[in-house]
Design a protein around this motif. Structure first.
Motif, PDB file in Angstrom:
ATOM      1  N   UNK A  64       3.022   8.907   7.736  1.00 57.72           N
ATOM      2  CA  UNK A  64       1.914   8.271   9.313  1.00 57.72           C
ATOM      3  C   UNK A  64       2.414   6.758   8.998  1.00 57.72           C
ATOM      4  N   UNK A  65       2.110   6.091   7.639  1.00 61.79           N
ATOM      5  CA  UNK A  65       2.041   4.814   7.425  1.00 61.79           C
ATOM      6  C   UNK A  65       3.669   4.330   7.697  1.00 61.79           C
ATOM      7  N   UNK A 106       1.186  -1.027   0.108  1.00 61.99           N
ATOM      8  CA  UNK A 106       0.101  -0.463   0.132  1.00 61.99           C
ATOM      9  C   UNK A 106       0.750   1.443   0.154  1.00 61.99           C
ATOM     10  N   UNK A 107       1.647   1.269   1.193  1.00 61.51           N
ATOM     11  CA  UNK A 107       2.247   2.277   0.506  1.00 61.51           C
ATOM     12  C   UNK A 107       4.009   3.039  -0.412  1.00 61.51           C
ATOM     13  N   UNK A 108       3.661   1.284  -1.107  1.00 61.23           N
ATOM     14  CA  UNK A 108       4.716   1.921  -2.827  1.00 61.23           C
ATOM     15  C   UNK A 108       3.212   2.128  -3.416  1.00 61.23           C
ATOM     16  N   UNK A 109       1.558   2.172  -3.408  1.00 59.26           N
ATOM     17  CA  UNK A 109       1.005   3.052  -4.085  1.00 59.26           C
ATOM     18  C   UNK A 109       1.040   4.107  -3.826  1.00 59.26           C
ATOM     19  N   UNK A 110       0.591   4.243  -2.550  1.00 59.64           N
ATOM     20  CA  UNK A 110       0.008   5.890  -2.367  1.00 59.64           C
ATOM     21  C   UNK A 110       1.505   6.915  -2.639  1.00 59.64           C
ATOM     22  N   UNK A 139       1.513   7.087  -6.313  1.00 60.64           N
ATOM     23  CA  UNK A 139       0.288   8.579  -6.305  1.00 60.64           C
ATOM     24  C   UNK A 139       0.695   9.440  -6.297  1.00 60.64           C
ATOM     25  N   UNK A 140       1.730   9.896  -4.949  1.00 61.86           N
ATOM     26  CA  UNK A 140       1.966  11.671  -4.400  1.00 61.86           C
ATOM     27  C   UNK A 140       3.052  11.558  -5.306  1.00 61.86           C
ATOM     28  N   UNK A 141       3.591  10.192  -5.991  1.00 65.22           N
ATOM     29  CA  UNK A 141       4.831  11.245  -6.996  1.00 65.22           C
ATOM     30  C   UNK A 141       3.978  11.886  -8.273  1.00 65.22           C
ATOM     31  N   UNK A 142       3.377  11.050  -8.710  1.00 66.67           N
ATOM     32  CA  UNK A 142       2.635  11.697  -9.744  1.00 66.67           C
ATOM     33  C   UNK A 142       1.920  12.890  -9.260  1.00 66.67           C
ATOM     34  N   UNK A 143       1.182  12.793  -7.762  1.00 64.68           N
ATOM     35  CA  UNK A 143       0.409  14.383  -8.145  1.00 64.68           C
ATOM     36  C   UNK A 143       1.757  15.346  -7.423  1.00 64.68           C
ATOM     37  N   UNK A 154      -1.872  17.636   0.090  1.00 63.12           N
ATOM     38  CA  UNK A 154      -0.632  17.611   1.598  1.00 63.12           C
ATOM     39  C   UNK A 154      -1.271  16.655   2.657  1.00 63.12           C
ATOM     40  N   UNK A 155      -2.039  15.756   2.004  1.00 65.83           N
ATOM     41  CA  UNK A 155      -3.005  15.189   2.753  1.00 65.83           C
ATOM     42  C   UNK A 155      -3.151  13.492   2.093  1.00 65.83           C
ATOM     43  N   UNK A 156      -2.255  13.472   1.317  1.00 64.52           N
ATOM     44  CA  UNK A 156      -1.615  12.044   1.120  1.00 64.52           C
ATOM     45  C   UNK A 156      -0.420  11.869   1.440  1.00 64.52           C
ATOM     46  N   UNK A 157       0.554  12.992   1.193  1.00 65.90           N
ATOM     47  CA  UNK A 157       1.774  12.540   1.611  1.00 65.90           C
ATOM     48  C   UNK A 157       1.944  13.217   2.822  1.00 65.90           C
TER      49      UNK A 157
END
Length: 279
Positions: free
Chosen positions: A96-97, A51-55, A58-62, A88-91
């Motif tokens: 936190x994760x 999940x962290x890798x996926x998130x 996504x954050x990198x794309x954003x 900012x919330x995604x990052x």
């Protein structure tokens, strides 16, 4: 990290220091429960890492999108306050994760690292080059197996002087690790034994265990950390079909156990933290 037949009623009457069937069974159950929890935590950890890798992707794309938008004066209005807030919330969620995953990894690896250090100490102190002494790890538990020819005369439960030299080295390591307990298991071959006051191989295996425990206590090991157990002839390493094989099966095994409650509580706490946050 990572099983045991317990004493019969006769052995309990002969040896007051033996561990009760319920205590022995509870210890086995607690060890299995901890191992199951560690396995579950590992599965949960792998899921979190995915999940962290996926998130992170996504954050990198954003972030790349934000950079592109900021480069273009014509598209600055597209980057709304809400969009920036979501980035900012995604990052922040990823940070936190990462912290939760780190704590869970620490909880899982702490037991393994402590066990590895313990094995290294035993191999250095006891003498791993002696073919009659084996030190190994199974499922996170350290086992020291000592041939009975180093410990007792045939048919006897009196500890030899050579045994005391070996046990002095074992005691040195055990005393340096106060967070561990020691279960001393006596094992016999299948040749019937009866010599008053002992009735059978059960009695002999337990009496040998308590004899070893008394030596460890004399050497300064806290008796509250020692557990006496006998397994008679029912857990042979090889078939009892030759004199050599019977000699192999006659042994004493010292099982060095971490205080399971400490590791169980540590891993359980981090598992609950992950579940509470939905990670």
């Amino acid at each position: 990290m990572k099983k045991i037949l317990l004493l019969g009623a006769t052995a309990m009457l002969v040896l007051s220091s033996c561990v009760s069937k319920k205590q022995y069974t509870d210890l086995q159950a607690k060890q299995k429960e901890t191992q199951d929890l560690l396995n579950s935590a590992t599965v949960k950890l792998n899921s979190c890492l995915e999940e962290r890798a996926s998130a992170t992707a996504r954050a990198k794309a954003l972030e790349e999108q934000v950079a592109d938008l900021r480069k273009s004066n014509d598209n600055l209005q597209i980057l709304s306050a809400k969009g920036a807030s979501n980035v900012e919330k995604t990052l922040e969620s990823i940070k936190e994760k990462d912290l939760k995953i780190t704590r869970l990894q620490d909880a899982i690896t702490k037991k393994d690292s402590v066990t590895l250090a313990l094995v290294t100490s035993f191999k250095r102190e006891v003498g791993i080059n002696d073919p009659d002494i084996e030190v190994n790890v199974e499922k996170g538990v350290v086992f020291i197996s000592i041939s009975d020819k180093l410990l007792f005369q045939s048919g006897s439960y009196n500890v030899t002087s050579r045994a005391k030299e070996v046990l002095a080295k074992v005691a040195k390591v055990v005393k340096a690790k106060p967070d561990f307990e020691c279960m001393v298991e006596g094992h016999t071959d299948n040749v019937p034994y009866r010599k008053e006051p002992l009735l059978d191989n059960w009695d002999l295996s337990v009496k040998r265990s308590t004899s070893i425990i008394r030596v460890l206590e004399e050497l300064g090991v806290n008796p509250g950390r020692l557990i006496a157990a006998g397994r008679s002839s029912y857990v042979p390493l090889v078939d009892n079909d030759t004199a050599e094989n019977r000699a192999t099966n006659r042994r004493t095994r010292i099982v060095v156990l971490p205080k399971l409650d400490q590791f169980y509580e540590l891993v359980e706490k981090e598992m609950k933290n992950l579940e509470a946050t939905g990670n």
